[in-house]
Design a protein around this motif. Structure first.
Motif, mmCIF file in Angstrom:
data_model
loop_
_atom_site.group_PDB
_atom_site.id
_atom_site.type_symbol
_atom_site.label_atom_id
_atom_site.label_comp_id
_atom_site.label_asym_id
_atom_site.label_seq_id
_atom_site.Cartn_x
_atom_site.Cartn_y
_atom_site.Cartn_z
ATOM 1 N N SER A 25 0.811 -1.216 0.000
ATOM 2 C CA SER A 25 0.000 0.000 0.000
ATOM 3 C C SER A 25 0.849 1.273 0.000
ATOM 4 C CB SER A 25 -0.980 0.006 1.169
ATOM 5 O OG SER A 25 -0.297 0.001 2.398
ATOM 6 N N LEU A 26 1.987 1.285 0.678
ATOM 7 C CA LEU A 26 2.832 2.479 0.677
ATOM 8 C C LEU A 26 3.440 2.715 -0.703
ATOM 9 C CD1 LEU A 26 4.058 4.862 2.146
ATOM 10 C CD2 LEU A 26 5.930 3.362 2.890
ATOM 11 N N ALA A 27 3.930 1.672 -1.350
ATOM 12 C CA ALA A 27 4.491 1.808 -2.699
ATOM 13 C C ALA A 27 3.416 2.286 -3.671
ATOM 14 C CB ALA A 27 5.088 0.481 -3.168
ATOM 15 N N LEU A 28 2.203 1.763 -3.523
ATOM 16 C CA LEU A 28 1.104 2.179 -4.386
ATOM 17 C C LEU A 28 0.734 3.634 -4.141
ATOM 18 C CD1 LEU A 28 -0.292 0.609 -6.529
ATOM 19 C CD2 LEU A 28 -1.891 -0.246 -4.834
ATOM 20 N N PHE A 29 0.707 4.040 -2.883
ATOM 21 C CA PHE A 29 0.437 5.438 -2.538
ATOM 22 C C PHE A 29 1.482 6.350 -3.185
ATOM 23 C CE2 PHE A 29 1.179 9.126 0.160
ATOM 24 C CZ PHE A 29 -0.093 9.670 0.236
ATOM 25 N N ASN A 30 2.757 5.985 -3.083
ATOM 26 C CA ASN A 30 3.826 6.792 -3.686
ATOM 27 C C ASN A 30 3.712 6.833 -5.202
ATOM 28 O OD1 ASN A 30 4.940 7.459 -1.196
ATOM 29 N ND2 ASN A 30 6.314 5.701 -1.202
ATOM 30 N N LEU A 31 3.423 5.689 -5.815
ATOM 31 C CA LEU A 31 3.266 5.635 -7.271
ATOM 32 C C LEU A 31 2.134 6.557 -7.713
ATOM 33 C CD1 LEU A 31 3.465 2.653 -9.603
ATOM 34 C CD2 LEU A 31 1.368 3.966 -9.596
ATOM 35 N N LEU A 32 1.000 6.490 -7.026
ATOM 36 C CA LEU A 32 -0.143 7.328 -7.399
ATOM 37 C C LEU A 32 0.130 8.805 -7.176
ATOM 38 C CD1 LEU A 32 -3.042 5.099 -6.135
ATOM 39 C CD2 LEU A 32 -2.606 5.780 -8.494
ATOM 40 N N THR A 33 0.805 9.132 -6.093
ATOM 41 C CA THR A 33 1.146 10.528 -5.826
ATOM 42 C C THR A 33 2.027 11.078 -6.935
ATOM 43 O OG1 THR A 33 0.965 10.173 -3.448
ATOM 44 C CG2 THR A 33 2.228 12.088 -4.166
ATOM 45 N N GLN A 34 3.033 10.322 -7.344
ATOM 46 C CA GLN A 34 3.926 10.743 -8.425
ATOM 47 C C GLN A 34 3.184 10.823 -9.750
ATOM 48 O OE1 GLN A 34 7.001 7.770 -8.226
ATOM 49 N NE2 GLN A 34 7.806 8.559 -6.290
ATOM 50 N N ALA A 35 2.349 9.824 -10.033
ATOM 51 C CA ALA A 35 1.604 9.805 -11.294
ATOM 52 C C ALA A 35 0.637 10.983 -11.384
ATOM 53 C CB ALA A 35 0.849 8.486 -11.438
ATOM 54 N N LEU A 81 1.129 17.329 -17.357
ATOM 55 C CA LEU A 81 0.983 16.989 -18.769
ATOM 56 C C LEU A 81 -0.453 17.101 -19.282
ATOM 57 C CD1 LEU A 81 3.314 13.841 -18.898
ATOM 58 C CD2 LEU A 81 3.775 16.096 -19.897
ATOM 59 N N ASN A 82 -1.397 17.509 -18.404
ATOM 60 C CA ASN A 82 -2.806 17.603 -18.783
ATOM 61 C C ASN A 82 -3.373 16.229 -19.166
ATOM 62 O OD1 ASN A 82 -5.303 18.833 -19.208
ATOM 63 N ND2 ASN A 82 -4.815 19.369 -21.324
ATOM 64 N N ILE A 83 -3.006 15.230 -18.365
ATOM 65 C CA ILE A 83 -3.456 13.859 -18.592
ATOM 66 C C ILE A 83 -4.388 13.451 -17.457
ATOM 67 C CG2 ILE A 83 -2.685 11.432 -18.543
ATOM 68 C CD1 ILE A 83 -0.215 12.310 -20.108
ATOM 69 N N THR A 84 -5.445 12.737 -17.819
ATOM 70 C CA THR A 84 -6.356 12.142 -16.849
ATOM 71 C C THR A 84 -6.404 10.646 -17.110
ATOM 72 O OG1 THR A 84 -8.236 12.626 -18.294
ATOM 73 C CG2 THR A 84 -7.740 14.231 -16.584
ATOM 74 N N GLY A 85 -6.955 9.894 -16.150
ATOM 75 C CA GLY A 85 -7.024 8.463 -16.392
ATOM 76 C C GLY A 85 -7.456 7.643 -15.200
ATOM 77 N N HIS A 86 -7.287 6.343 -15.367
ATOM 78 C CA HIS A 86 -7.697 5.357 -14.359
ATOM 79 C C HIS A 86 -6.697 4.208 -14.381
ATOM 80 C CE1 HIS A 86 -11.341 3.149 -12.432
ATOM 81 N NE2 HIS A 86 -10.209 2.720 -11.911
ATOM 82 N N LEU A 87 -6.190 3.860 -13.205
ATOM 83 C CA LEU A 87 -5.241 2.771 -13.038
ATOM 84 C C LEU A 87 -5.907 1.655 -12.249
ATOM 85 C CD1 LEU A 87 -2.228 1.721 -13.173
ATOM 86 C CD2 LEU A 87 -1.958 2.758 -10.921
ATOM 87 N N HIS A 113 -4.088 3.932 3.040
ATOM 88 C CA HIS A 113 -3.795 5.368 3.160
ATOM 89 C C HIS A 113 -4.982 6.242 2.750
ATOM 90 C CE1 HIS A 113 0.410 4.613 4.059
ATOM 91 N NE2 HIS A 113 0.354 3.673 3.141
ATOM 92 N N ASN A 114 -6.139 5.620 2.508
ATOM 93 C CA ASN A 114 -7.363 6.346 2.142
ATOM 94 C C ASN A 114 -7.136 7.353 1.019
ATOM 95 O OD1 ASN A 114 -9.025 5.031 4.066
ATOM 96 N ND2 ASN A 114 -8.075 6.286 5.648
ATOM 97 N N MET A 115 -6.643 6.863 -0.100
ATOM 98 C CA MET A 115 -6.331 7.721 -1.241
ATOM 99 C C MET A 115 -7.598 8.255 -1.893
ATOM 100 S SD MET A 115 -3.314 5.448 -2.983
ATOM 101 C CE MET A 115 -3.830 3.850 -2.381
ATOM 102 N N PRO A 116 -7.627 9.538 -2.222
ATOM 103 C CA PRO A 116 -8.771 10.055 -2.978
ATOM 104 C C PRO A 116 -8.773 9.444 -4.371
ATOM 105 C CG PRO A 116 -7.061 11.724 -2.780
ATOM 106 C CD PRO A 116 -6.628 10.555 -1.954
ATOM 107 N N GLY A 117 -9.951 9.292 -4.931
ATOM 108 C CA GLY A 117 -10.049 8.724 -6.267
ATOM 109 C C GLY A 117 -9.932 7.220 -6.278
ATOM 110 N N PHE A 118 -10.052 6.595 -5.101
ATOM 111 C CA PHE A 118 -9.945 5.141 -5.004
ATOM 112 C C PHE A 118 -11.319 4.522 -5.137
ATOM 113 C CE2 PHE A 118 -10.105 1.242 -2.428
ATOM 114 C CZ PHE A 118 -9.149 0.497 -3.087
#
Length: 125
Positions: free
Chosen positions: A17-27, A34-40, A103-108
């Motif tokens: 979960s921590l690695a995923l939180f960091n990946l999402l924060t960076q993404a 870059l004006n990009i939206t999306g869904h992982l 980590h209760n990420m928004p957009g989850f």
């Protein structure tokens, strides 16, 4: 011109979960620039991602993803023109198992094992 790109890749190692939180924060930061939206979607082993934005921005992000050591076996599923954004409100919405959202990420948007396949099917068609 707005485009959509869908890819799938295998995580190079265990993603907690921590690695995923960091990946999402960076993404999310990079996608906003870059004006990009999306869904992982992450199923515990594979990432499937739908990204949308200007073609030049997708080119930059796609080149970056191919060099990212968190991904292996990266496969382009589709890249097509688009008239509107499907995920306009999210620089990166995210779906996975509830246990990976400590980590209760928004957009989850939580999914279970059965609905991961359905969500991926929806994004790739």
């Amino acid at each position: 011109m707005l485009e959509r790109l869908v890819y799938r890749s295998k995580a190079t190692g265990e993603v907690g979960s921590l690695a995923l939180f960091n990946l999402l924060t960076q993404a999310r930061q990079k996608n906003a620039e870059l004006n990009i939206t999306g869904h992982l979607i992450f199923d515990g082993e594979f990432f499937t991602q739908w990204i949308e934005g200007p073609g030049t921005s997708l080119d930059k992000l796609w080149a970056s993803l191919q060099k990212d050591d968190r991904h292996q076996q990266i496969i382009l599923i589709s890249r097509t023109p688009a008239e509107t954004r499907r995920f306009a409100e999210w620089t990166m919405a995210f779906s996975s198992y509830p246990s990976l959202n400590s980590h209760n990420m928004p957009g989850f948007f939580p999914v279970d094992e059965n609905s991961v396949a359905e969500r991926i099917q929806d994004l790739t068609h």
